[in-house]
Design a protein around this motif. Structure first.
Motif, PDB file in Angstrom:
ATOM      1  N   GLU A 128      -6.848 -16.742   4.146  1.00 27.61           N
ATOM      2  CA  GLU A 128      -7.919 -15.782   3.510  1.00 27.61           C
ATOM      3  C   GLU A 128      -7.013 -15.345   2.470  1.00 27.61           C
ATOM      4  N   TYR A 129      -8.373 -14.688   1.443  1.00 24.00           N
ATOM      5  CA  TYR A 129      -7.569 -13.682  -0.120  1.00 24.00           C
ATOM      6  C   TYR A 129      -7.210 -12.792   0.471  1.00 24.00           C
ATOM      7  N   THR A 130      -6.341 -12.280  -0.052  1.00 23.64           N
ATOM      8  CA  THR A 130      -5.822 -10.723  -0.010  1.00 23.64           C
ATOM      9  C   THR A 130      -6.232 -10.004  -1.237  1.00 23.64           C
ATOM     10  N   PRO A 131      -7.321  -9.446  -1.532  1.00 25.15           N
ATOM     11  CA  PRO A 131      -6.541  -9.457  -3.312  1.00 25.15           C
ATOM     12  C   PRO A 131      -5.764  -8.372  -3.441  1.00 25.15           C
ATOM     13  N   ASP A 132      -5.561  -8.057  -4.923  1.00 23.12           N
ATOM     14  CA  ASP A 132      -4.511  -7.370  -5.040  1.00 23.12           C
ATOM     15  C   ASP A 132      -4.108  -5.592  -4.797  1.00 23.12           C
ATOM     16  N   LEU A 133      -3.026  -5.395  -4.850  1.00 26.29           N
ATOM     17  CA  LEU A 133      -3.127  -4.010  -4.982  1.00 26.29           C
ATOM     18  C   LEU A 133      -2.744  -3.004  -6.374  1.00 26.29           C
ATOM     19  N   PRO A 134      -3.780  -2.637  -6.848  1.00 28.78           N
ATOM     20  CA  PRO A 134      -3.437  -1.769  -7.871  1.00 28.78           C
ATOM     21  C   PRO A 134      -2.673  -1.194  -8.711  1.00 28.78           C
ATOM     22  N   ILE A 135      -1.661  -1.272  -9.915  1.00 24.94           N
ATOM     23  CA  ILE A 135      -0.619  -0.975 -10.166  1.00 24.94           C
ATOM     24  C   ILE A 135      -0.511   0.579  -9.136  1.00 24.94           C
ATOM     25  N   ILE A 136      -1.344   1.736  -9.910  1.00 28.45           N
ATOM     26  CA  ILE A 136      -1.352   2.731  -9.054  1.00 28.45           C
ATOM     27  C   ILE A 136      -0.671   2.899  -7.816  1.00 28.45           C
ATOM     28  N   ASP A 137      -1.509   2.142  -7.113  1.00 26.88           N
ATOM     29  CA  ASP A 137      -1.519   2.389  -5.664  1.00 26.88           C
ATOM     30  C   ASP A 137       0.298   1.992  -5.368  1.00 26.88           C
ATOM     31  N   ALA A 138       0.251   1.103  -6.195  1.00 29.14           N
ATOM     32  CA  ALA A 138       1.927  -0.068  -6.079  1.00 29.14           C
ATOM     33  C   ALA A 138       2.361   1.181  -6.032  1.00 29.14           C
ATOM     34  N   LEU A 139       2.407   2.113  -7.346  1.00 34.02           N
ATOM     35  CA  LEU A 139       3.406   3.004  -7.456  1.00 34.02           C
ATOM     36  C   LEU A 139       3.572   4.157  -6.523  1.00 34.02           C
ATOM     37  N   LYS A 140       2.947   4.328  -6.033  1.00 34.10           N
ATOM     38  CA  LYS A 140       2.674   5.919  -5.206  1.00 34.10           C
ATOM     39  C   LYS A 140       3.497   5.126  -3.765  1.00 34.10           C
ATOM     40  N   GLY A 141       3.164   3.355  -3.307  1.00 31.25           N
ATOM     41  CA  GLY A 141       3.982   3.633  -2.682  1.00 31.25           C
ATOM     42  C   GLY A 141       5.720   3.473  -2.958  1.00 31.25           C
ATOM     43  N   TYR A 142       6.392   3.358  -3.796  1.00 37.50           N
ATOM     44  CA  TYR A 142       6.817   3.705  -4.538  1.00 37.50           C
ATOM     45  C   TYR A 142       7.662   5.425  -5.105  1.00 37.50           C
ATOM     46  N   LEU A 143       6.630   6.465  -5.338  1.00 28.61           N
ATOM     47  CA  LEU A 143       7.000   7.056  -5.946  1.00 28.61           C
ATOM     48  C   LEU A 143       5.938   8.916  -5.381  1.00 28.61           C
ATOM     49  N   GLY A 144       5.731   8.489  -4.364  1.00 23.05           N
ATOM     50  CA  GLY A 144       4.909   9.826  -4.075  1.00 23.05           C
ATOM     51  C   GLY A 144       3.727   9.411  -4.234  1.00 23.05           C
ATOM     52  N   LYS A 145       3.183  10.826  -4.019  1.00 23.03           N
ATOM     53  CA  LYS A 145       2.501  11.553  -4.999  1.00 23.03           C
ATOM     54  C   LYS A 145       2.457  12.174  -6.196  1.00 23.03           C
ATOM     55  N   PRO A 146       1.483  11.723  -7.258  1.00 27.35           N
ATOM     56  CA  PRO A 146       1.629  11.754  -8.728  1.00 27.35           C
ATOM     57  C   PRO A 146       1.696  13.541  -8.656  1.00 27.35           C
ATOM     58  N   LEU A 147       2.475  14.017 -10.080  1.00 19.75           N
ATOM     59  CA  LEU A 147       2.584  15.226 -10.267  1.00 19.75           C
ATOM     60  C   LEU A 147       1.798  15.910 -10.701  1.00 19.75           C
ATOM     61  N   SER A 148       0.482  14.794 -11.961  1.00 21.20           N
ATOM     62  CA  SER A 148       0.116  15.009 -12.271  1.00 21.20           C
ATOM     63  C   SER A 148      -0.799  14.403 -12.825  1.00 21.20           C
ATOM     64  N   TYR A 149      -2.624  14.362 -13.012  1.00 24.09           N
ATOM     65  CA  TYR A 149      -3.803  13.450 -13.418  1.00 24.09           C
ATOM     66  C   TYR A 149      -3.695  13.976 -14.571  1.00 24.09           C
ATOM     67  N   LYS A 150      -4.369  12.750 -15.859  1.00 20.63           N
ATOM     68  CA  LYS A 150      -5.301  13.250 -16.574  1.00 20.63           C
ATOM     69  C   LYS A 150      -6.018  11.820 -16.853  1.00 20.63           C
ATOM     70  N   LYS A 151      -7.290  12.263 -16.878  1.00 18.43           N
ATOM     71  CA  LYS A 151      -8.484  10.735 -17.540  1.00 18.43           C
ATOM     72  C   LYS A 151      -9.117  11.392 -18.831  1.00 18.43           C
ATOM     73  N   GLN A 152      -9.150  10.644 -20.133  1.00 24.58           N
ATOM     74  CA  GLN A 152      -9.851  10.457 -20.849  1.00 24.58           C
ATOM     75  C   GLN A 152     -10.538   9.688 -21.614  1.00 24.58           C
ATOM     76  N   GLN A 153     -11.666   9.842 -22.055  1.00 27.78           N
ATOM     77  CA  GLN A 153     -12.203   8.799 -22.770  1.00 27.78           C
ATOM     78  C   GLN A 153     -12.672   9.340 -23.865  1.00 27.78           C
ATOM     79  N   LEU A 154     -12.347   7.636 -24.267  1.00 25.56           N
ATOM     80  CA  LEU A 154     -11.355   7.545 -25.581  1.00 25.56           C
ATOM     81  C   LEU A 154     -13.390   6.876 -26.891  1.00 25.56           C
ATOM     82  N   GLU A 155     -13.054   6.796 -28.426  1.00 28.81           N
ATOM     83  CA  GLU A 155     -13.532   6.357 -28.452  1.00 28.81           C
ATOM     84  C   GLU A 155     -14.350   4.819 -28.207  1.00 28.81           C
ATOM     85  N   LYS A 156     -15.577   4.894 -28.606  1.00 30.66           N
ATOM     86  CA  LYS A 156     -16.754   4.167 -28.323  1.00 30.66           C
ATOM     87  C   LYS A 156     -17.694   3.300 -28.739  1.00 30.66           C
TER      88      LYS A 156
END
Length: 289
Positions: A128-156
């Motif tokens: 059966e197909y196994t969906p890919d793990l998002p990169i951020i979730d994979a990184l959390k598996g190695y590096l733990g919880k992020p110290l900071s997070y920022k989301k920014q809307q860019l020009e459309k």
């Protein structure tokens, strides 16, 4: 005489201090050879993911790793380049002298990474197909919880366009930025993922990206690897681009950028490694219609 005695007594401790622990990221067991040559007698093997004590690196002899489309330097594909050999990057690996069962032997250093490997992807229990793990979730598996997070809307360009960035910082100087740009939900566009890996060498960054991608989960059956030893490098899925360009299309002459791409009908994917003074930046991108 007293100073000479102290110096002699310190010698063994000086040698011990130089020994560092590395980990087998080959993806398979790693042979330990009597000499820095895979044709020499094999004195043992290191299980996948196991740690090993490195005594020194032998820069006098090299072991080649070919980075190209699934390790293939033989088959020419019509959708690719007419001369594939010009689009293969040869990673010249040192040999590492290691301690193994109270003996000293050698392994190609290109299979060693200075941090432990983690099994962040679940193994398939069936076909059966196994969906890919998002990169951020994979990184959390190695590096733990992020110290900071920022989301920014860019020009459309249009109200339906999706265009934003997400930036994360982690302990020890690791950073991650993702940019998504699509004409509309489910429409044409692409993504760029940039990861900075402090203290990494080029080969370590390559293996780290392949592990994050779970790259070994897929490989065309008809492709035969040209590499001498089976490893994660056989799942590298891009061709080397020897010439780099800036955003205006001007040629960039630098020895610190390693750019790889694979284009096919309907889309493409690429990865760029940039060696910096304090680590390696990895830029992974994909897109299409």
């Amino acid at each position: 005489m007293k100073y000479l005695l102290i110096f002699v007594l310190l010698l063994p401790f000086t040698g011990i201090a130089q020994i560092k622990t590395w980990y087998n990221w080959k993806g398979f067991s790693l042979g330990v050879f009597e000499k820095p040559d895979i044709k020499s007698r094999q004195i043992g093997s290191l299980p996948a993911g196991s740690k090993v004590d490195v005594v020194a690196f032998n820069k006098a002899k090299f072991f080649p790793i070919y980075l190209c489309y699934y390790g293939d330097t033989i088959t020419t594909r019509p959708e690719q380049y007419t001369n594939n050999e010009k689009h293969v990057y040869t990673l010249q690996s040192d040999w590492a002298k290691v301690r193994y069962n109270n003996k000293e032997g050698y392994v190609p250093a290109a299979f060693l990474v200075h941090i432990p490997i983690k099994r962040i992807h679940k193994k398939k229990a069936s076909d059966e197909y196994t969906p890919d793990l998002p990169i951020i979730d994979a990184l959390k598996g190695y590096l733990g919880k992020p110290l900071s997070y920022k989301k920014q809307q860019l020009e459309k360009q249009d109200k339906n366009e999706i265009h934003f960035s997400e930036t994360y910082t982690f302990n020890a100087g690791y950073t991650y930025k993702a940019v998504q740009q699509y004409m509309e939900e489910g429409g044409a566009g692409g993504e760029v993922h940039t990861i900075f890996l402090p203290g990494f060498q080029l080969h370590e960054a390559v293996l780290f990206l392949l592990e994050l991608q779970n790259a070994s989960s897929y490989r065309p059956k008809e492709v035969k690897s040209f590499n001498q030893l089976k490893s994660q490098y056989d799942y590298f899925s891009w061709w080397y681009q020897p010439v780099n360009y800036d955003d205006e299309g001007n040629e960039i002459k630098t020895s610190n950028i390693y750019n790889f791409q694979y284009n096919s009908e309907g889309g493409g994917t690429g990865v760029k490694f940039t060696k910096k003074k304090d680590g390696v930046e990895v830029e992974y991108s994909f897109g299409g219609c």
